[in-house]
Design a protein around this motif. Sequence first.
Motif, short mmCIF file in Angstrom:
data_model
loop_
_atom_site.label_atom_id
_atom_site.label_comp_id
_atom_site.label_asym_id
_atom_site.label_seq_id
_atom_site.Cartn_x
_atom_site.Cartn_y
_atom_site.Cartn_z
N GLU A 23 0.87 -1.25 -0.06
CA GLU A 23 0.19 0.08 0.11
C GLU A 23 0.89 1.36 -0.13
OE1 GLU A 23 -3.35 0.37 -0.23
OE2 GLU A 23 -3.44 -1.85 -0.41
N LEU A 24 1.92 1.25 0.86
CA LEU A 24 2.78 2.39 0.78
C LEU A 24 3.83 2.70 -0.15
CD1 LEU A 24 3.31 2.45 4.84
CD2 LEU A 24 1.55 3.79 3.62
N GLU A 25 4.14 1.66 -0.80
CA GLU A 25 5.17 1.94 -2.08
C GLU A 25 4.81 2.89 -2.98
OE1 GLU A 25 5.91 -2.02 -3.71
OE2 GLU A 25 4.17 -2.07 -4.52
N ALA A 26 3.44 3.08 -3.14
CA ALA A 26 3.02 3.85 -4.34
C ALA A 26 2.98 5.22 -3.90
CB ALA A 26 1.40 3.54 -4.83
N VAL A 27 3.14 5.68 -2.63
CA VAL A 27 3.17 7.04 -2.10
C VAL A 27 4.37 7.72 -2.60
CG1 VAL A 27 2.68 8.67 -0.27
CG2 VAL A 27 1.51 6.40 -0.46
N PRO A 28 4.51 8.71 -3.39
CA PRO A 28 5.91 9.55 -3.60
C PRO A 28 6.18 10.18 -2.52
CG PRO A 28 3.87 10.68 -4.76
CD PRO A 28 3.11 9.30 -4.11
N LEU A 30 7.49 8.92 0.23
CA LEU A 30 7.39 8.55 1.65
C LEU A 30 8.40 7.33 2.06
CD1 LEU A 30 5.39 7.69 4.10
CD2 LEU A 30 4.39 6.35 2.78
N HIS A 31 8.93 7.40 3.21
CA HIS A 31 9.97 6.49 3.54
C HIS A 31 9.18 6.21 4.86
CE1 HIS A 31 12.78 8.06 0.87
NE2 HIS A 31 12.43 9.26 1.37
N TYR A 32 9.60 4.82 5.01
CA TYR A 32 8.90 4.47 6.29
C TYR A 32 9.73 2.96 7.00
CZ TYR A 32 6.97 0.30 4.20
OH TYR A 32 7.01 -1.03 3.49
N LYS A 33 9.38 2.94 8.40
CA LYS A 33 10.21 1.87 8.97
C LYS A 33 9.23 1.28 9.88
CE LYS A 33 13.23 2.51 12.44
NZ LYS A 33 14.53 2.84 12.87
N VAL A 34 9.10 -0.21 10.18
CA VAL A 34 8.50 -0.93 10.96
C VAL A 34 9.21 -1.22 12.10
CG1 VAL A 34 6.82 -2.78 11.30
CG2 VAL A 34 6.65 -1.54 9.19
N ASP A 35 8.52 -0.93 13.33
CA ASP A 35 9.45 -1.62 14.72
C ASP A 35 8.67 -2.57 15.06
OD1 ASP A 35 10.20 -1.87 17.07
OD2 ASP A 35 10.19 0.09 17.95
N SER A 36 8.91 -3.72 14.63
CA SER A 36 7.98 -5.13 14.79
C SER A 36 7.99 -5.25 16.27
CB SER A 36 8.38 -6.13 14.07
OG SER A 36 9.57 -6.53 14.13
N ASN A 37 8.98 -4.87 16.93
CA ASN A 37 8.79 -5.14 18.40
C ASN A 37 8.01 -4.32 19.24
OD1 ASN A 37 11.00 -7.19 18.32
ND2 ASN A 37 12.58 -5.28 18.60
N HIS A 38 7.48 -3.21 18.77
CA HIS A 38 6.50 -2.45 19.59
C HIS A 38 5.23 -2.00 18.63
CE1 HIS A 38 10.54 -1.84 21.12
NE2 HIS A 38 9.75 -1.76 22.42
N PHE A 59 -4.29 1.90 6.72
CA PHE A 59 -4.03 0.81 7.90
C PHE A 59 -5.61 0.04 8.06
CE2 PHE A 59 -0.44 3.19 8.60
CZ PHE A 59 0.46 2.53 9.44
N ARG A 60 -6.40 0.61 8.07
CA ARG A 60 -7.64 0.04 8.15
C ARG A 60 -7.86 -1.16 7.09
NH1 ARG A 60 -9.94 5.50 10.27
NH2 ARG A 60 -9.56 5.22 12.70
N LYS A 61 -7.70 -0.59 5.85
CA LYS A 61 -7.95 -1.49 4.65
C LYS A 61 -7.27 -2.83 4.86
CE LYS A 61 -6.99 -1.43 -0.38
NZ LYS A 61 -6.39 -0.81 -1.46
#
Length: 89
Positions: A23-28, A30-38, A59-61
């Motif tokens: 979903e997020l790769e298409a947003v020009p 935008l950089h993101y990081k997932v903290d999977s521990n939290h 996110f809801r999608k």
Amino acid sequence: MIEIEIYAAGVRNLEKILELDHELEAVPGLHYKVDSNHDIVYLDFDEPALRIQEIRAIFRKIGLDPRVVGAVPEELNPKSKTQPLHLPS
């Protein structure tokens, strides 16, 4: 740069991470990081490409309930351009 943190319980699940990436790769810009521990997703925008409502919808999608950590940056929550109507008395 615009930064926002989103708490989304369950985002540590690999399937959810892959769906979010899709979903997020298409947003020009935008950089993101997932903290999977939290269960936190850090989003960095070069410029406001999405509004906070659109971020929540992504996110809801994929079945996650997003909660913003801290304040929503003003650039992502623009004021409405509509004006209230005033009826004559």
